[in-house]
Each structure stands twice: as structure tokens, then as C-alpha cells.
Motif scaffolding. Structure first.
Motif: not given
Length: 148
Positions: A54-57, A81-89
Motif C-alpha cells: 500500500p502506498k500508505s506504507l 506497526d510502524g517498524s521498517i519492513h524493507i529498506l531500499v538503497e
């Protein structure tokens, strides 16, 4: 811009002030189209359209502080829950992905604690699943699709 190793997407482009701008649906504004931005916008579309996040995430280019130094991440996808699922570089297509790139995202992730990492120059993509207990990561073929 060079073709990238992603599905083909329709982008909103406009010329203004002697440069081309691309519309970023997350930031809701036109941004200057640089090679790294071309990659970033493809990743955003990949996450939204192919992986159904979802765009909201999804969040783009926000500042974080690591060891009292201001840095910017390219893209994060949050869990509900606000934690980070994916980090993209994201890197420009002409930049080779090497150990330095992985070191950069690993430093960011010490602070952010994302479950998954993605590093891409638009041509080559690398995906990892983090294991914080054993302090290592495992390479994957792709990142997971969104699931509720």
C-alpha cells in the motif's frame, strides 16, 4: 533515460526550468529527473504494482541521524506497526553495486532494523533477509509480496 531491469511503467514527466521532472506519487510532487531518481521511481512502482504494498506504507527520501551524522534513506516500506519492513538503497545505473554499497545500507540498518534490504542500480538488484539474532543476512531471489 536508460531502460532498467524492471517492468515498464507509465510516468508523468514535465519539462520546467531547463530540466525534466518526474512525478513522485509518494511525495506527491514533481522532482528533478536524475539517474538515481529514475531508479527510485521504478522501485516505488515495483513495490506498489508488482509487490502490492500500500502506498500508505511507503516512504521516500527521509532524513535519519546515524552517529550524529545526517543521512537520507532512499525508500522504506513500513510494517503496519510502524517498524521498517524493507529498506531500499538506490544507485544510478552507471554505479556498480559493491561492498561499499552494502556497507552503506548495513550502517543505515543498524539504526533502522529493517527485516529486508534491497540494493539496486536499476540493472542489478540484490535482496537480503536480516537475521538480527545471528547478526547476518541471507540473499534472496526477491523481496516478499505484501501480506496483511
Amino acid at each position: 533515460m536508460v531502460p532498467l531491469n524492471f517492468p515498464e511503467y507509465k510516468f508523468r514527466l514535465k519539462s520546467s526550468e531547463n530540466n525534466v521532472r518526474i512525478f513522485d506519487s509518494i511525495r506527491k510532487k514533481f522532482v528533478v529527473l536524475q539517474p538515481e531518481e529514475w531508479v527510485r521511481q521504478h522501485v516505488v512502482n515495483y513495490l506498489l504494482e508488482e509487490k502490492s504494498y500500500p502506498k500508505s506504507l511507503v516512504n521516500v527520501e527521509k532524513q535519519l541521524v546515524i552517529n550524529n551524522i545526517k543521512k537520507r534513506y532512499d525508500i522504506v516500506v513500513f510494517n503496519s506497526d510502524g517498524s521498517i519492513h524493507i529498506l531500499v538503497e538506490c544507485k544510478a545505473p552507471q554505479i556498480n553495486i559493491d561492498q561499499t554499497t552494502f556497507d552503506q545500507i548495513a550502517r543505515y540498518n543498524l539504526e533502522l532494523k529493517a527485516d529486508y534490504l534491497m540494493v539496486t542500480n536499476g540493472l542489478d538488484h540484490f535482496y537480503c533477509k536480516m537475521d538480527f539474532t545471528s547478526e547476518k543476512y541471507t540473499f534472496l531471489r526477491d523481496i516478499p509480496d505484501f501480506s496483511r
